[in-house]
Design an enzyme around this catalytic site. Sequence first.
Site, PDB file in Angstrom:
ATOM      1  N   CYS A   1      52.633  30.837  38.961  1.00  0.00           N
ATOM      2  CA  CYS A   1      52.805  29.914  40.280  1.00  0.00           C
ATOM      3  C   CYS A   1      53.027  28.496  39.848  1.00  0.00           C
ATOM      4  CB  CYS A   1      52.211  30.111  41.757  1.00  0.00           C
ATOM      5  SG  CYS A   1      50.397  30.169  41.405  1.00  0.00           S
TER       6      CYS A   1
ATOM      7  N   HIS B   1      48.132  25.419  46.018  1.00  0.00           N
ATOM      8  CA  HIS B   1      47.735  24.536  45.132  1.00  0.00           C
ATOM      9  C   HIS B   1      48.317  23.257  45.435  1.00  0.00           C
ATOM     10  CE1 HIS B   1      46.635  28.079  43.266  1.00  0.00           C
ATOM     11  NE2 HIS B   1      47.741  28.636  42.997  1.00  0.00           N
TER      12      HIS B   1
END
Length: 337
Positions: free
Chosen positions: A141, A221
Amino acid sequence: MSKVKVAINGYGTIGKRVADAVSLQDDMEIIGISKTRPNFEAKTAALKGYNIYAPADKIDSFKNDGYTVAGSIEDMIKEADIVVDCTPGKVGVSNKALYEKEGVKAIWQGGESKDIAPISFNSEANYSEAIDADYVRVVSCNTTGLCRVIYPLDQKYGVEKVRVTIVRRGGDPGDIKSGPIDALVLDPIKLPSHHGPDVKTIMPHINITSAAIKAPTSFMHLHVLNIKLKNECNAEDVKSLFASRPRIQMIADGISATAQIIEFGRDLGRPRNDMWENCVFKESVSVDDGELYFFQAIHQESDVIPENIDAIRAMMSLEKDNLKSIEKTNKAMGIGI
């Protein structure tokens, strides 16, 4: 033309999202998903009508819990044109021999080593390398998110050096085993983190240094990026470039936190409040003395899902043009705000 038959080996955070995304495409179909135990995710798969396959020695436990089992995982692989391996990181490598034995194409996720497949994949940066390939790894990701911003910048302005600090979520929302609860953990303590080298599996010429910190949050994130460019541009140029990209969303309207982005996804009615796009904080974009600075948030549960769909399309030679595949995937999934 008949649809490509896709098997999903592993129906967890990524697998269940890939399955739903495949189901939205008109050129591919799910023939089955695998589960190793009859938990709530297996129940969801059954309610959605997916054929459930299980390890041969676990089939009885599924049947005892009231599930209809289509067969063993080996049976599922035999029926597939391509398998998307979404088993936990470092587990997928053990399945490679089975895929080779059955002569089926396979996609792994970024939790596996780059050595598992000859090609690491990003839809914009190197789609053509995956056309008709047998084995591909869709990068993680974070690496996917980095490639999506670095690639267009390099194409338009040239990238001399990338420095990125990644504040990583401690665990996914449904993950009750991960931490930390009350700490910021250097992950790893020795630089660089794996993200920079992983970007180089897609764009070997990029000079990049990365560091990562694990934080007690489950939302997303956060990337703090500093990029030295070869050619002049200003902040407005970069904002316009990012806004033109198919999987970058400029975030504004008072949003200054990852939790607000997730709430935005909920308000948009996104499935599982997924944010498939890079979420670049518009007001953070600035250029000083040829260096670009900005923040972006990456939804770790969902940003690689459209890349998996494009990888299937490339590997099965359904579409040779990456931008056409991206457009097709985006339209089917509802990507873009």
